[in-house]
Design a protein around this motif. Structure first.
Motif, short mmCIF file in Angstrom:
data_model
loop_
_atom_site.label_atom_id
_atom_site.label_comp_id
_atom_site.label_asym_id
_atom_site.label_seq_id
_atom_site.Cartn_x
_atom_site.Cartn_y
_atom_site.Cartn_z
N ASP A 70 -5.29 6.65 -20.46
CA ASP A 70 -5.93 7.61 -19.56
C ASP A 70 -6.87 6.90 -18.59
OD1 ASP A 70 -4.57 9.53 -20.95
OD2 ASP A 70 -6.32 10.32 -22.01
N PHE A 71 -7.62 5.92 -19.10
CA PHE A 71 -8.57 5.22 -18.24
C PHE A 71 -7.84 4.36 -17.21
CE2 PHE A 71 -12.44 2.29 -17.84
CZ PHE A 71 -13.13 3.21 -17.06
N SER A 91 7.74 -7.45 -4.76
CA SER A 91 8.14 -6.07 -5.01
C SER A 91 7.92 -5.68 -6.46
CB SER A 91 9.61 -5.85 -4.62
OG SER A 91 10.45 -6.76 -5.31
N ASP A 92 8.31 -6.55 -7.40
CA ASP A 92 8.11 -6.24 -8.82
C ASP A 92 6.62 -6.21 -9.16
OD1 ASP A 92 10.79 -6.04 -9.25
OD2 ASP A 92 11.01 -8.00 -10.20
N TRP A 93 5.86 -7.13 -8.61
CA TRP A 93 4.42 -7.19 -8.88
C TRP A 93 3.74 -5.89 -8.47
CZ3 TRP A 93 1.84 -10.03 -12.03
CH2 TRP A 93 0.47 -10.21 -11.90
N LEU A 94 4.16 -5.35 -7.33
CA LEU A 94 3.59 -4.09 -6.87
C LEU A 94 4.01 -2.93 -7.76
CD1 LEU A 94 4.02 -4.52 -3.02
CD2 LEU A 94 1.91 -4.72 -4.33
N LYS A 95 5.25 -2.94 -8.22
CA LYS A 95 5.72 -1.84 -9.07
C LYS A 95 4.92 -1.76 -10.37
CE LYS A 95 10.49 -2.43 -7.46
NZ LYS A 95 11.86 -2.85 -7.88
N PHE A 96 4.46 -2.90 -10.87
CA PHE A 96 3.70 -2.90 -12.12
C PHE A 96 2.45 -2.02 -12.02
CE2 PHE A 96 5.30 -7.49 -12.97
CZ PHE A 96 6.50 -6.99 -13.47
N SER A 97 1.95 -1.82 -10.81
CA SER A 97 0.72 -1.04 -10.64
C SER A 97 0.86 0.39 -11.12
CB SER A 97 0.29 -1.04 -9.17
OG SER A 97 1.22 -0.33 -8.38
N ARG A 98 2.07 0.91 -11.13
CA ARG A 98 2.28 2.30 -11.51
C ARG A 98 2.67 2.45 -12.98
NH1 ARG A 98 -0.53 5.30 -8.68
NH2 ARG A 98 0.69 7.06 -9.49
N PRO A 100 0.87 2.52 -15.76
CA PRO A 100 0.12 3.51 -16.54
C PRO A 100 0.53 4.95 -16.25
CG PRO A 100 -1.37 1.89 -15.57
CD PRO A 100 -0.03 1.68 -14.94
N HIS A 101 1.10 5.19 -15.08
CA HIS A 101 1.45 6.55 -14.68
C HIS A 101 2.88 6.92 -15.08
CE1 HIS A 101 -2.19 6.67 -12.15
NE2 HIS A 101 -1.91 5.41 -11.89
N ALA A 102 3.71 5.92 -15.38
CA ALA A 102 5.11 6.16 -15.76
C ALA A 102 5.81 7.04 -14.73
CB ALA A 102 5.19 6.78 -17.15
N THR A 150 -3.73 -3.47 -6.84
CA THR A 150 -4.88 -2.82 -7.45
C THR A 150 -5.12 -1.44 -6.84
OG1 THR A 150 -5.85 -5.02 -7.76
CG2 THR A 150 -7.30 -3.13 -8.05
N LEU A 151 -5.04 -1.35 -5.53
CA LEU A 151 -5.23 -0.06 -4.86
C LEU A 151 -4.16 0.94 -5.27
CD1 LEU A 151 -7.32 -1.66 -3.18
CD2 LEU A 151 -6.43 -0.50 -1.14
N ALA A 152 -2.91 0.47 -5.39
CA ALA A 152 -1.81 1.38 -5.72
C ALA A 152 -1.98 2.01 -7.10
CB ALA A 152 -0.48 0.64 -5.64
N GLN A 153 -2.67 1.32 -8.00
CA GLN A 153 -2.87 1.84 -9.35
C GLN A 153 -3.69 3.13 -9.34
OE1 GLN A 153 -4.29 -1.03 -12.20
NE2 GLN A 153 -4.98 0.55 -13.64
#
Length: 258
Positions: A70-71, A91-98, A100-102, A150-153
């Motif tokens: 949640d955090f 591209s993969d590195w950026l995808k990792f940002s999401r 936690p949101h699945a 980081t921002l995308a997260q």
């Protein structure tokens, strides 16, 4: 939304931060102070990476009581020296940002159209880097990719308050990208993101931040607007800088060194 209550940090017998109390609303908050003042340690505590983080509250709840997933959905942190050991495609590195949101699969062909990713990519101007790998980038390019991730997260997609922690994010960025990033952080503040950013450039802190936290000698020595914090006396006492601060030339204070 961010509430720090009598936060103290130590390493062995050495006190790093001593009884800090402050609150931050959504917006851009600058964390300033001389080298060794404890800025990075405070960022770590706000992120929940230290045991003392029980003295930090997000939305009236100790961050140590937030479930990790949640955090991670509402808080993102960029350290001073982010790790990137593996040579991932950007591209993969950026995808990792999401993660936690699945809400995104790594196989998706339309990943760059996800609103959070699209917003962060545009904000950092990294469209031309998406087909590169991390190790092929220059230092400044890699920093922009790390910032976009980081921002995308925590990119605001609804009204949920979000916390963004950035430790010296301007490192390696040219002047235009420094201003571009800080304007983006101001805009995110208007959308409910509380951003605490450690900065060394006091002129940029004065221009873009709505609140400044001045650390020195393990304590919070000043907390307020740039006009309140950036005074000639504070610059002399805490930065050993002989300067005049003008408050009548622009909407933000101007530092004139002697």
């Amino acid at each position: 939304m961010l509430d720090v209550r009598s936060l103290s940090l130590s390493r062995g017998h050495r006190i790093i931060l001593n009884h800090l109390d402050f609150q931050c609303a959504p917006g851009l908050i600058g964390l300033i102070g001389p080298n060794g003042a404890g800025k990075s340690s405070l960022i770590e505590a706000l992120a929940g990476d230290r045991a003392e983080s029980c003295q930090v509250y997000w939305n009236q709840r100790p961050i140590t009581e937030w479930p990790a997933l949640d955090f991670a959905q509402v808080r993102a942190c960029l350290s001073q020296r982010p790790e990137a050991s593996f040579d991932f495609p950007v591209s993969d590195w950026l995808k990792f940002s999401r993660t936690p949101h699945a809400d995104l699969t790594t196989e998706s062909d339309q990943w760059a159209e996800h609103p959070a990713l699209a917003g962060a990519i545009a904000a950092l101007g990294i469209q031309s880097l998406l087909e590169r790998t991390l190790h092929s980038l220059s230092g400044g390019e890699r920093q922009r990719v790390q910032l976009a991730r980081t921002l995308a997260q925590v990119w605001p997609l609804d009204d949920t308050p979000r916390l963004l922690l950035l430790d010296e994010p301007l490192t390696g960025l040219d002047l235009s990208h420094q201003h571009r990033l800080l304007r983006t952080l101001q805009t995110l503040g208007q959308r409910g993101v509380c951003t605490v950013v450690a900065l060394h450039d006091l002129d940029l802190a004065a221009r873009y931040c709505q609140q400044l936290l001045l650390l020195n000698q393990q304590t919070l020595v000043a907390n307020g607007t740039p006009h309140q914090v950036l005074t000639s006396q504070h610059l002399a006492d805490h930065f050993q800088l002989d300067a005049e601060v003008r408050h009548d030339l622009t909407p933000w204070p101007i530092i004139l060194t002697r």
